[in-house]
Design a protein around this motif. Structure first.
Motif, PDB file in Angstrom:
ATOM      1  N   GLU A  54       0.853  -1.261  -0.052  1.00 30.29           N
ATOM      2  CA  GLU A  54      -0.076   0.022  -0.026  1.00 30.29           C
ATOM      3  C   GLU A  54       0.838   1.436   0.182  1.00 30.29           C
ATOM      4  O   GLU A  54       0.716   2.371  -0.827  1.00 30.29           O
ATOM      5  N   GLU A  55       1.752   1.395   0.928  1.00 24.28           N
ATOM      6  CA  GLU A  55       2.752   2.452   0.682  1.00 24.28           C
ATOM      7  C   GLU A  55       3.550   2.547  -0.506  1.00 24.28           C
ATOM      8  O   GLU A  55       3.780   3.572  -0.808  1.00 24.28           O
ATOM      9  N   ALA A  56       3.885   1.518  -0.879  1.00 27.25           N
ATOM     10  CA  ALA A  56       4.681   1.496  -2.341  1.00 27.25           C
ATOM     11  C   ALA A  56       3.847   2.117  -3.393  1.00 27.25           C
ATOM     12  O   ALA A  56       4.087   3.047  -4.392  1.00 27.25           O
ATOM     13  N   GLU A  57       2.393   1.753  -3.470  1.00 22.56           N
ATOM     14  CA  GLU A  57       1.590   2.399  -4.413  1.00 22.56           C
ATOM     15  C   GLU A  57       1.206   3.673  -4.362  1.00 22.56           C
ATOM     16  O   GLU A  57       1.076   4.473  -5.347  1.00 22.56           O
ATOM     17  N   LYS A  58       1.248   4.230  -2.764  1.00 17.92           N
ATOM     18  CA  LYS A  58       0.932   5.389  -2.564  1.00 17.92           C
ATOM     19  C   LYS A  58       2.072   6.299  -3.110  1.00 17.92           C
ATOM     20  O   LYS A  58       1.940   7.690  -3.703  1.00 17.92           O
ATOM     21  N   LEU A  59       3.208   5.944  -3.033  1.00 14.82           N
ATOM     22  CA  LEU A  59       4.582   6.681  -3.419  1.00 14.82           C
ATOM     23  C   LEU A  59       4.493   6.746  -4.822  1.00 14.82           C
ATOM     24  O   LEU A  59       4.878   7.659  -5.541  1.00 14.82           O
ATOM     25  N   ALA A  60       4.402   5.447  -5.412  1.00 10.94           N
ATOM     26  CA  ALA A  60       4.139   5.468  -7.069  1.00 10.94           C
ATOM     27  C   ALA A  60       3.318   6.647  -7.581  1.00 10.94           C
ATOM     28  O   ALA A  60       3.649   7.300  -8.483  1.00 10.94           O
ATOM     29  N   GLU A  61       2.086   6.711  -6.981  1.00 13.96           N
ATOM     30  CA  GLU A  61       1.106   7.659  -7.461  1.00 13.96           C
ATOM     31  C   GLU A  61       1.493   9.116  -7.022  1.00 13.96           C
ATOM     32  O   GLU A  61       1.354   9.871  -8.207  1.00 13.96           O
ATOM     33  N   GLU A  62       2.072   9.523  -6.020  1.00 11.31           N
ATOM     34  CA  GLU A  62       2.754  10.653  -5.776  1.00 11.31           C
ATOM     35  C   GLU A  62       3.911  10.915  -6.635  1.00 11.31           C
ATOM     36  O   GLU A  62       4.048  12.134  -7.457  1.00 11.31           O
ATOM     37  N   LEU A  63       4.820  10.065  -7.088  1.00 14.49           N
ATOM     38  CA  LEU A  63       5.905  10.128  -8.225  1.00 14.49           C
ATOM     39  C   LEU A  63       5.258  10.478  -9.387  1.00 14.49           C
ATOM     40  O   LEU A  63       5.845  11.255 -10.297  1.00 14.49           O
TER      41      LEU A  63
END
Length: 74
Positions: A54-63
């Motif tokens: 979940e954290e990785a997906e959120k970070l990917a979306e922010e990037l």
């Protein structure tokens, strides 16, 4: 390993000497190698990451959003 092909437009091709063609080839190879080294370092860091999915997906979306803003694609 994959193959990378660089296509030179015909209107430029006619002006390339063998020496200039070789110089362009070497510069392209150096740039590709540089980017592959960066990608390799990123992969090594990511493999050590302790982010949850979940954290990785959120970070990917922010990037993605930041890149879209940078290149005016939002």
């Amino acid at each position: 390993m994959g193959e990378i092909v660089v296509k030179v437009p015909d209107e430029i091709e006619k002006y390339l000497t063998p020496a200039l063609r070789r110089r362009i080839e070497l510069e392209a190879i150096r740039e590709i190698e540089k980017r592959l080294r960066k990608a390799s370092r990123f992969i090594k860091l990511a493999e050590k990451s302790e982010l949850s999915q979940e954290e990785a997906e959120k970070l990917a979306e922010e990037l993605k959003q930041d890149l879209a803003k940078r290149y005016g694609v939002d």
